[in-house]
Design a protein around this motif. Structure first.
Motif, mmCIF file in Angstrom:
data_model
loop_
_atom_site.group_PDB
_atom_site.id
_atom_site.type_symbol
_atom_site.label_atom_id
_atom_site.label_comp_id
_atom_site.label_asym_id
_atom_site.label_seq_id
_atom_site.Cartn_x
_atom_site.Cartn_y
_atom_site.Cartn_z
ATOM 1 N N PRO A 1 0.971 -1.146 -0.055
ATOM 2 C CA PRO A 1 -0.147 -0.022 0.076
ATOM 3 C C PRO A 1 1.031 1.451 0.045
ATOM 4 N N PRO A 2 0.377 2.294 -0.530
ATOM 5 C CA PRO A 2 1.343 3.350 -0.825
ATOM 6 C C PRO A 2 1.842 4.099 0.611
ATOM 7 N N ALA A 3 0.859 4.005 1.873
ATOM 8 C CA ALA A 3 1.071 4.593 3.152
ATOM 9 C C ALA A 3 2.539 3.676 3.721
ATOM 10 N N VAL A 4 2.456 2.328 3.364
ATOM 11 C CA VAL A 4 3.527 1.466 3.970
ATOM 12 C C VAL A 4 4.647 1.744 3.118
ATOM 13 N N PHE A 5 4.692 1.931 1.875
ATOM 14 C CA PHE A 5 5.692 2.199 0.983
ATOM 15 C C PHE A 5 6.351 3.476 1.481
ATOM 16 N N ALA A 6 5.712 4.611 1.752
ATOM 17 C CA ALA A 6 5.998 6.011 2.040
ATOM 18 C C ALA A 6 6.767 5.921 3.469
ATOM 19 N N GLY A 7 6.258 5.025 4.265
ATOM 20 C CA GLY A 7 6.793 5.026 5.691
ATOM 21 C C GLY A 7 8.029 4.110 5.798
ATOM 22 N N ALA B 1 10.209 4.152 3.394
ATOM 23 C CA ALA B 1 10.998 5.243 2.854
ATOM 24 C C ALA B 1 11.502 6.116 3.761
ATOM 25 N N CYS B 2 10.630 6.635 4.607
ATOM 26 C CA CYS B 2 10.964 7.716 5.514
ATOM 27 C C CYS B 2 11.642 7.038 6.818
ATOM 28 N N LEU B 3 11.553 5.793 6.902
ATOM 29 C CA LEU B 3 12.079 5.236 8.135
ATOM 30 C C LEU B 3 13.597 5.143 7.766
ATOM 31 N N VAL B 4 14.074 4.631 6.558
ATOM 32 C CA VAL B 4 15.349 4.289 6.157
ATOM 33 C C VAL B 4 15.799 5.684 5.957
ATOM 34 N N GLY B 5 15.339 6.809 5.734
ATOM 35 C CA GLY B 5 15.873 8.390 5.765
ATOM 36 C C GLY B 5 16.177 8.621 6.751
ATOM 37 N N ILE B 6 15.223 8.394 8.109
ATOM 38 C CA ILE B 6 15.645 8.550 9.430
ATOM 39 C C ILE B 6 16.584 8.088 10.092
ATOM 40 N N VAL B 7 16.843 6.837 9.838
ATOM 41 C CA VAL B 7 17.967 5.958 10.208
ATOM 42 C C VAL B 7 19.142 6.408 9.740
ATOM 43 N N LEU B 8 19.107 6.737 8.495
ATOM 44 C CA LEU B 8 20.607 7.526 7.712
ATOM 45 C C LEU B 8 20.959 8.606 8.289
ATOM 46 N N GLY B 9 19.874 9.624 8.450
ATOM 47 C CA GLY B 9 20.119 10.832 9.040
ATOM 48 C C GLY B 9 20.718 10.643 10.623
ATOM 49 N N ALA B 10 19.863 9.771 11.315
ATOM 50 C CA ALA B 10 20.656 9.670 12.737
ATOM 51 C C ALA B 10 21.856 9.206 12.570
ATOM 52 N N LEU B 11 22.430 8.008 11.811
ATOM 53 C CA LEU B 11 23.621 7.585 11.606
ATOM 54 C C LEU B 11 24.601 8.795 11.425
ATOM 55 N N ALA B 12 24.199 9.623 10.297
ATOM 56 C CA ALA B 12 25.148 10.602 9.868
ATOM 57 C C ALA B 12 25.368 11.534 10.834
ATOM 58 N N PHE B 13 24.426 11.847 11.798
ATOM 59 C CA PHE B 13 24.473 12.906 12.816
ATOM 60 C C PHE B 13 25.322 12.544 13.785
ATOM 61 N N TRP B 14 25.395 10.904 14.390
ATOM 62 C CA TRP B 14 25.944 10.768 15.554
ATOM 63 C C TRP B 14 27.538 10.493 15.006
ATOM 64 N N ARG B 15 27.624 9.959 13.694
ATOM 65 C CA ARG B 15 28.993 9.955 13.073
ATOM 66 C C ARG B 15 29.592 11.402 13.225
#
Length: 102
Positions: free
Chosen positions: A53-59, A61-75
């Motif tokens: 479903p589109p909501a799951v797909f978007a969710g 994708a957003c989750l991966v973006g949040i994880v990548l952003g958090a990793l970049a910040f902590w790095r």
């Protein structure tokens, strides 16, 4: 800031001051491996786009973006630690921890 929060932060700083080996976030292989994993995830996600479903797909994708952003910040924070550490006074931090614990 509440006393309990301050105590947790100060204990965390002391723990990092006493650590001998650097964090895994400071390793050189983490960014390439993370980006390869993210690319593989997005390729798999786009392959399953029509089945989700589109909501799951978007969710997802957003989750991966949040994880990548958090990793970049902590790095980035981990990379700055060797420059900040010499300017911290361990004895005053220990004294403040004792004040808060009593």
């Amino acid at each position: 800031m509440k006393a309990h929060e301050e105590l947790l932060y100060l204990k965390h700083v002391l723990m990092h001051m006493d650590a001998d080996k650097p964090s895994i976030l400071a390793s050189r292989w983490l960014p390439p491996v993370t980006w390869l994993a993210a690319c593989a995830f997005f390729i798999a996600l786009f392959q399953l786009q029509h089945a989700l479903p589109p909501a799951v797909f978007a969710g997802l994708a957003c989750l991966v973006g949040i994880v990548l952003g958090a990793l970049a910040f902590w790095r980035a924070c981990t990379a700055k630690w060797p420059f900040v550490k010499p300017h911290l006074d361990r004895s005053s931090i220990v004294r403040r921890v004792r004040e808060l614990e009593s």
